[in-house]
Design a protein around this motif. Structure first.
Motif, mmCIF file in Angstrom:
data_model
loop_
_atom_site.group_PDB
_atom_site.id
_atom_site.type_symbol
_atom_site.label_atom_id
_atom_site.label_comp_id
_atom_site.label_asym_id
_atom_site.label_seq_id
_atom_site.Cartn_x
_atom_site.Cartn_y
_atom_site.Cartn_z
ATOM 1 N N GLU A 157 0.849 -1.202 0.000
ATOM 2 C CA GLU A 157 0.000 0.000 0.000
ATOM 3 C C GLU A 157 0.876 1.242 0.000
ATOM 4 O OE1 GLU A 157 -2.901 -0.245 3.137
ATOM 5 O OE2 GLU A 157 -4.080 -1.682 1.958
ATOM 6 N N LEU A 158 0.320 2.313 -0.545
ATOM 7 C CA LEU A 158 1.054 3.572 -0.557
ATOM 8 C C LEU A 158 1.146 4.122 0.864
ATOM 9 C CD1 LEU A 158 2.234 5.952 -2.312
ATOM 10 C CD2 LEU A 158 -0.050 6.960 -2.138
ATOM 11 N N ASP A 159 2.307 4.674 1.198
ATOM 12 C CA ASP A 159 2.457 5.404 2.464
ATOM 13 C C ASP A 159 1.913 6.822 2.205
ATOM 14 O OD1 ASP A 159 3.332 6.998 4.518
ATOM 15 O OD2 ASP A 159 5.338 6.114 4.607
ATOM 16 N N GLY A 184 -1.628 -5.302 -7.746
ATOM 17 C CA GLY A 184 -3.092 -5.251 -7.717
ATOM 18 C C GLY A 184 -3.647 -4.166 -6.806
ATOM 19 N N THR A 185 -2.783 -3.480 -6.109
ATOM 20 C CA THR A 185 -3.227 -2.427 -5.188
ATOM 21 C C THR A 185 -4.061 -1.362 -5.893
ATOM 22 O OG1 THR A 185 -1.128 -2.696 -4.050
ATOM 23 C CG2 THR A 185 -2.410 -0.710 -3.516
ATOM 24 N N ILE A 330 2.042 -14.671 -1.324
ATOM 25 C CA ILE A 330 1.439 -13.640 -2.171
ATOM 26 C C ILE A 330 2.185 -12.326 -1.946
ATOM 27 C CG2 ILE A 330 -0.654 -12.264 -2.538
ATOM 28 C CD1 ILE A 330 -2.259 -14.813 -2.119
ATOM 29 N N ILE A 331 2.546 -11.680 -3.036
ATOM 30 C CA ILE A 331 3.257 -10.398 -2.959
ATOM 31 C C ILE A 331 2.226 -9.311 -3.262
ATOM 32 C CG2 ILE A 331 5.164 -9.010 -3.888
ATOM 33 C CD1 ILE A 331 6.214 -11.560 -2.674
ATOM 34 N N GLY A 332 1.900 -8.546 -2.234
ATOM 35 C CA GLY A 332 0.891 -7.500 -2.422
ATOM 36 C C GLY A 332 -0.426 -7.919 -1.816
ATOM 37 N N GLU A 333 -0.651 -7.451 -0.585
ATOM 38 C CA GLU A 333 -1.885 -7.831 0.115
ATOM 39 C C GLU A 333 -2.607 -6.582 0.622
ATOM 40 O OE1 GLU A 333 -1.860 -11.942 1.954
ATOM 41 O OE2 GLU A 333 0.073 -11.145 2.621
ATOM 42 N N ALA A 334 -2.734 -5.633 -0.256
ATOM 43 C CA ALA A 334 -3.414 -4.383 0.101
ATOM 44 C C ALA A 334 -4.874 -4.672 0.446
ATOM 45 C CB ALA A 334 -3.332 -3.405 -1.065
ATOM 46 N N ILE A 341 -3.120 -11.167 -8.755
ATOM 47 C CA ILE A 341 -2.416 -11.811 -7.638
ATOM 48 C C ILE A 341 -1.002 -12.146 -8.079
ATOM 49 C CG2 ILE A 341 -2.451 -13.633 -5.893
ATOM 50 C CD1 ILE A 341 -5.327 -14.155 -6.488
ATOM 51 N N SER A 342 -0.029 -11.480 -7.449
ATOM 52 C CA SER A 342 1.381 -11.788 -7.689
ATOM 53 C C SER A 342 1.817 -12.763 -6.620
ATOM 54 C CB SER A 342 2.216 -10.509 -7.553
ATOM 55 O OG SER A 342 2.542 -9.984 -8.810
ATOM 56 N N PHE A 343 2.628 -13.739 -6.988
ATOM 57 C CA PHE A 343 3.064 -14.693 -5.973
ATOM 58 C C PHE A 343 4.400 -15.325 -6.336
ATOM 59 C CE2 PHE A 343 1.940 -18.467 -8.450
ATOM 60 C CZ PHE A 343 0.948 -17.992 -9.290
ATOM 61 N N VAL A 344 5.036 -15.888 -5.308
ATOM 62 C CA VAL A 344 6.259 -16.675 -5.511
ATOM 63 C C VAL A 344 6.061 -18.006 -4.795
ATOM 64 C CG1 VAL A 344 7.897 -14.782 -5.853
ATOM 65 C CG2 VAL A 344 7.329 -15.480 -3.536
ATOM 66 N N LEU A 345 6.733 -19.019 -5.330
ATOM 67 C CA LEU A 345 6.641 -20.353 -4.733
ATOM 68 C C LEU A 345 8.055 -20.735 -4.310
ATOM 69 C CD1 LEU A 345 4.520 -22.587 -4.269
ATOM 70 C CD2 LEU A 345 5.077 -23.489 -6.537
ATOM 71 N N ASP A 346 8.202 -21.065 -3.030
ATOM 72 C CA ASP A 346 9.522 -21.407 -2.462
ATOM 73 C C ASP A 346 10.286 -22.383 -3.340
ATOM 74 O OD1 ASP A 346 9.592 -19.921 -0.274
ATOM 75 O OD2 ASP A 346 9.160 -21.528 1.180
ATOM 76 N N GLY A 347 11.529 -22.042 -3.650
ATOM 77 C CA GLY A 347 12.398 -22.991 -4.353
ATOM 78 C C GLY A 347 12.105 -23.133 -5.837
ATOM 79 N N VAL A 348 11.169 -22.366 -6.375
ATOM 80 C CA VAL A 348 10.865 -22.461 -7.814
ATOM 81 C C VAL A 348 10.986 -21.064 -8.436
ATOM 82 C CG1 VAL A 348 9.221 -23.274 -9.559
ATOM 83 C CG2 VAL A 348 9.127 -24.220 -7.233
ATOM 84 N N HIS A 349 11.875 -20.941 -9.404
ATOM 85 C CA HIS A 349 11.992 -19.624 -10.046
ATOM 86 C C HIS A 349 10.701 -19.360 -10.838
ATOM 87 C CE1 HIS A 349 13.213 -16.309 -12.593
ATOM 88 N NE2 HIS A 349 14.194 -16.109 -11.714
ATOM 89 N N PRO A 350 10.192 -18.122 -10.765
ATOM 90 C CA PRO A 350 8.932 -17.825 -11.462
ATOM 91 C C PRO A 350 8.922 -18.228 -12.936
ATOM 92 C CG PRO A 350 9.510 -16.016 -10.025
ATOM 93 C CD PRO A 350 10.654 -16.990 -9.953
#
Ligand SMILES: Cc1ncc(COP(=O)(O)O)c(C=O)c1O
Length: 412
Positions: A157-159, A184-185, A330-334, A341-350
């Protein structure tokens, strides 16, 4: 409209039937198209409008006295009127056709930006697309003005307090996205516009990720510039819009020279055309404009609020389903998000993840999403991003979740 009521009338199967590409398959699998934030698919109504124009009405515009040229001109100018109504702009003079959001922002930077000098400031946010960063960096290099950046927090979120604190009488322009493509914010643009206005700055809104998902009224927003691309709105690529307040546009010098933007040309001097043509040098993307108008008609008939309510339900469901997957972050939970929905999975390059998902017929975007500062902020090289449109459905989410399970198996 009450969101629950709006959604209860939404027949997504019928909507999907309007989009021919959704019934194609990928590697023998059902296509789960989850990359609408990058570019939306086109409904038949848009494809047919462009086809009909090409078959029956094409000629160059604004030039010929013959009937076909007048027909093409009517179609092109009709599209401008359709955009004017869509944005609730007060005049056709305020609607400039461009190649898209990127070109719209560059137009403002190169034309309006000429007035800036050392001591002047432009304020953006940390979550801008490169299209709303690099033109301002280039402008600052040219003019000696300074680019300021309002920070974001770990939720994406924006400050807002710091954003407001960065405003001063040195701030000449505030440029920000309405919705972040990487996170997605949904930004608190009403507060941001009011604060910018109070500081005496002009306001540019990057509406690329917003126009297809919420109703935009440029008069109610009280901004000075609004930029968007047709292809994020179910229309063709290569066409977009810069809306600009007439009083601001009138004071801006032309940015590209050529045909159509002039009244008279001689070697002793040139006079320029009226608005908006002064900013449209050369032969425009006529069929693109026709397709954009058809896309707006389509979305209006569908009901942008109903589509939005549907996308919000999918967002909630997909967020819960993805959160339940081991090692997925999940990256971005505004608090307020669009269907991204942006996300990363442990140990797996996007990128590896994207390849496995593709094997399963799931199209998601992987990479930095043209928002490298956002990736730096979250300390990730890239993310995978699923994004929804009016045609996305529960089966898309189920297919994504199954494919992520498969990626987990492959990578252990
Ligand atoms: C927020 C945002 N701004 C600008 C752009 C650039 O749009 P275009 O490439 O259509 O000019 C995009 C495209 O992804 C975007 O998401």
């Amino acid at each position: 409209m009450n969101a629950r009521i709006a959604e209860s009338f939404y027949d997504v199967a019928r909507v999907r039937a309007d989009f021919p590409i959704l019934s194609t398959s990928v590697r023998g699998k059902r296509l789960a198209f989850l990359d609408t934030a990058a570019s939306a698919q086109r409904p038949l109504a848009v494809i047919e409008a462009v086809d009909c124009y090409e078959r029956t009405s094409h000629a160059n515009v604004h030039r010929g006295v013959y009937q076909l040229s007048q027909k093409a001109t009517d179609a092109f100018e009709g599209a401008r009127e359709r955009v004017r109504r869509f944005l609730n702009a007060s005049s056709l003079k305020e609607v400039v056709f461009t190649r898209g959001t990127t070109e719209s922002i560059n137009l403002v930077a190169q034309s309006w930006g000429q007035r800036l000098g050392p001591g002047d400031e432009i304020l953006i946010t940390w979550m801008e697309h490169h299209a709303n960063i690099v033109p301002w960096q280039m402008l600052c290099q040219r003019t000696g003005a300074t680019l300021k950046v309002a920070p974001i927090d770990r939720r994406g979120e924006l400050d807002l307090a710091t954003f407001k604190a960065l405003l001063s009488n040195r701030t000449k322009l505030v440029a920000f996205t309405q919705v972040s493509n990487a996170l997605g914010t949904v930004l608190p643009i009403k507060d941001m516009i009011a604060a910018a206005r109070a500081a005496g700055a002009l306001v540019l809104i990057d509406g690329a990720q917003a126009v297809a998902h919420q109703r935009v009224d440029v008069q109610a927003l009280d901004c000075d510039f609004y930029a968007f691309s047709s292809h994020k709105l179910y229309g063709p690529t290569g066409i977009g819009v810069l809306w600009a307040r007439e009083s601001v546009l009138r004071e801006m010098p032309p940015w590209q020279g050529g045909g159509d933007m002039i009244l008279t040309v001689s070697f002793s001097g040139t006079t320029y055309n009226d608005l908006p043509y002064r900013f449209e040098a050369g032969t425009p993307n006529i069929s693109g404009a026709v397709g954009l108008a058809a896309a707006i008609d389509y979305l209006d008939a569908l009901g942008i609020e109903r589509a939005h309510a549907h996308e919000q339900r999918l967002l909630k469901r997909a967020t819960a389903a993805l959160k339940a997957i081991d090692g997925l972050q999940i990256i971005g939970e505004a608090n307020e998000k669009s269907g991204v929905i942006s996300f990363v999975l442990d140990g797996v390059h996007p990128h590896d993840l994207g390849t496995i998902l593709d094997d399963e017929g799931v199209a998601v975007r992987t990479g930095h999403h043209c928002a490298m500062p956002v990736m730096d902020f979250f300390d990730v090289p890239a993310t995978a991003r699923a994004s929804f449109g009016c045609y996305s459905d529960d089966a898309d989410i189920d297919q994504l979740v199954r494919a992520l399970g498969r990626a987990r198996e492959v990578f252990g």
